[in-house]
Design a protein around this motif. Sequence first.
Motif, PDB file in Angstrom:
ATOM      1  N   ALA A 511     -18.355   2.067  -1.096  1.00 38.97           N
ATOM      2  CA  ALA A 511     -17.059   2.707  -1.343  1.00 38.97           C
ATOM      3  C   ALA A 511     -16.043   1.689  -1.868  1.00 38.97           C
ATOM      4  CB  ALA A 511     -16.549   3.357  -0.054  1.00 38.97           C
ATOM      5  N   ASP A 512     -14.954   2.217  -2.409  1.00 44.17           N
ATOM      6  CA  ASP A 512     -13.842   1.379  -2.854  1.00 44.17           C
ATOM      7  C   ASP A 512     -12.982   1.052  -1.638  1.00 44.17           C
ATOM      8  OD1 ASP A 512     -11.694   0.134  -3.984  1.00 44.17           O
ATOM      9  OD2 ASP A 512     -11.008   1.870  -5.141  1.00 44.17           O
ATOM     10  N   PHE A 513     -13.035  -0.201  -1.208  1.00 44.56           N
ATOM     11  CA  PHE A 513     -12.327  -0.598   0.009  1.00 44.56           C
ATOM     12  C   PHE A 513     -11.012  -1.320  -0.301  1.00 44.56           C
ATOM     13  CE2 PHE A 513     -16.803  -0.552   1.578  1.00 44.56           C
ATOM     14  CZ  PHE A 513     -16.646   0.450   2.527  1.00 44.56           C
ATOM     15  N   SER A 514     -10.505  -1.185  -1.534  1.00 50.08           N
ATOM     16  CA  SER A 514      -9.313  -1.943  -1.915  1.00 50.08           C
ATOM     17  C   SER A 514      -8.120  -1.631  -1.014  1.00 50.08           C
ATOM     18  CB  SER A 514      -8.959  -1.666  -3.375  1.00 50.08           C
ATOM     19  OG  SER A 514      -8.786  -0.269  -3.595  1.00 50.08           O
ATOM     20  N   GLU A 515      -8.059  -0.405  -0.488  1.00 55.45           N
ATOM     21  CA  GLU A 515      -6.936  -0.043   0.383  1.00 55.45           C
ATOM     22  C   GLU A 515      -6.952  -0.831   1.688  1.00 55.45           C
ATOM     23  OE1 GLU A 515      -5.464   4.076   2.400  1.00 55.45           O
ATOM     24  OE2 GLU A 515      -5.832   4.118   0.235  1.00 55.45           O
ATOM     25  N   MET A 516      -8.140  -1.286   2.086  1.00 54.76           N
ATOM     26  CA  MET A 516      -8.248  -2.064   3.324  1.00 54.76           C
ATOM     27  C   MET A 516      -7.505  -3.398   3.201  1.00 54.76           C
ATOM     28  SD  MET A 516      -9.960  -0.195   5.410  1.00 54.76           S
ATOM     29  CE  MET A 516     -11.108   1.188   5.398  1.00 54.76           C
TER      30      MET A 516
END
Length: 587
Positions: A511-516
């Motif tokens: 998944a795209d974890f950039s928000e983390m």
Amino acid sequence: MGNCWGDLAGGRQAVGEAPSKGVVDGRLEVMEAVEKITGSHGYCTQVELSFSADKLRNKDIFSKSDPMLVAYIKKRDGSLEEVGRTEVILNSLKPQWITDLTMMYNFEEIQPLVFKVYDIDTKFSGVPVQKLKLENQTHLGETDCLLSEIITSPGSALVKALRRENEQVETGPDCGTLTIRAEELQRIKFLVNMVISGEALENRDTFSKSDPFLVFSRVREDGQTTPAFRTEVQKNNLDPQWKPIKVTLAQLCNGDKNRLLRIDCWNFNNSGKADLIGFAELSLNKIMEHFDKQETIQLQRFSHGPHMSHGHALKNTGMLRIKSCTISPYHSFLDYIVGGCEINFMVAVDFTASNGSPFQPDSLHYADPSGRPNKYQQSILAVGEVLQHYDSDQRFPAWGFGGRPIDGPVSHCFALNGNQQAAEVDGVSGILYAYSQALRHVALAGPTLFAPVINMAASIASQFVSQENQKYFVLLIITDGVITDPQQTINALVHASNLPLSVLIIGVGGADFSEMETLDADKKRLQTSDGRAAHRDIVQFVPMDKMEKGSELAKMLLAELPYQFLEFMNLKGIVPGTPRVPPQQPQ
């Protein structure tokens, strides 16, 4: 933050291990895969191990055994690397050796040790202990443990029963016992706090800007350098400001503020090498003087060319500005652990449907018939194996979120063992068992909400905010997706930042974890919806797919934990408790 270089061969050199490759053709060899993520600086400090034994076997006929102890580090492949020997004690079955052994204690690593005791034949009397051939001596007994087990024992003194050679378990009292004591060597403890920024750094990239980081090294009398500290990488930035530096005075300059230091500014490359932007050489006192006078520090680099004296000359390549620099006394992480403060491990596992059916091989929750652990199990093992020794009862709360327990609605904080009033399980093995059982009885659902489990952990941690009742909590959240309650999660984290709690987040899957990265708050402190700022950064996020080994995962996640721990204790004015009483010395 950190008081030790934690992630390069050069860092190993800084703590007494094998020398690094260092600079090759003006470039820095970067040898660890973990280096390709960001800079991490784990907690390490020197500890001194001392030894005594009791009721050793007597292998001599007309006298008593003449014991000597040999200490080893157990390497990842199972082989043993000798780290030191004591002197030989003549005619004693309960020796107290004078020779101490010094080791580096690394909080975020598992450090297995093996100790063997030999009876030295009298015909070797006078031979230096390092030259004694162990195969010619009589084995009296051996034992093994983790360095963290010694540290966390009452009084940092661990008593272990010795076993016979090549036996895997302790064999009873006939081999005697070994007592191992640990003591931190930094008796006079001062912390150097610095904030440093770069200005107009030379760009060493072609299609973007440099990705600079700093390396502080001590300059030895022979002119060679020993790395002491490394900042994180600041991406695509010629005017960076690095995160606040916290390093012990001992680690930075061996307590000598006039000792020459070298600051190297490097440009990080994904290829695994780094280009030197520039360097400066000056003492800590000079650094403080630059701060007092608000002067910049000039970075320079040698340029090569046929028209320059001796083939090279110095060119200016940017500046460093010291935005703050203070030295203050401090209590170390080990002071609190020796004083009885424990670290409690908590786990929250993602049961959302995006993980895929646990019965399908492509699921992140799949139970492989071969016994190979899935990524959730690997994550629990990697972190739990390090933290479990810091909690005496090893009772760990374990929850799930985003799943639908049998005959109930979707829950975002349910006990893996099915007992919502008593979610604790026994040890890391208990977490793994409860997790595997929950997969049989909980339907995967959604959405992905973090706030409920963070609030649950915070409610438990809130009971331990006092001098008299010291405990610190670490919540591990393992997830495969992007959260759908970002502001509620931020609100929960800001509230928890005033409590003895850290939150570790592992992203599994693609998944795209950039928000983390926002939750990690490395660049900007978290704020609630009504504008309240976090007291401190308590989150560390790591995407698992970028880690090659479980040990790398644990290092990256736990590197900042001791500093988050110390920041909380300083915030609340909590000092270490009275050290626990160690076992009695053999008489």
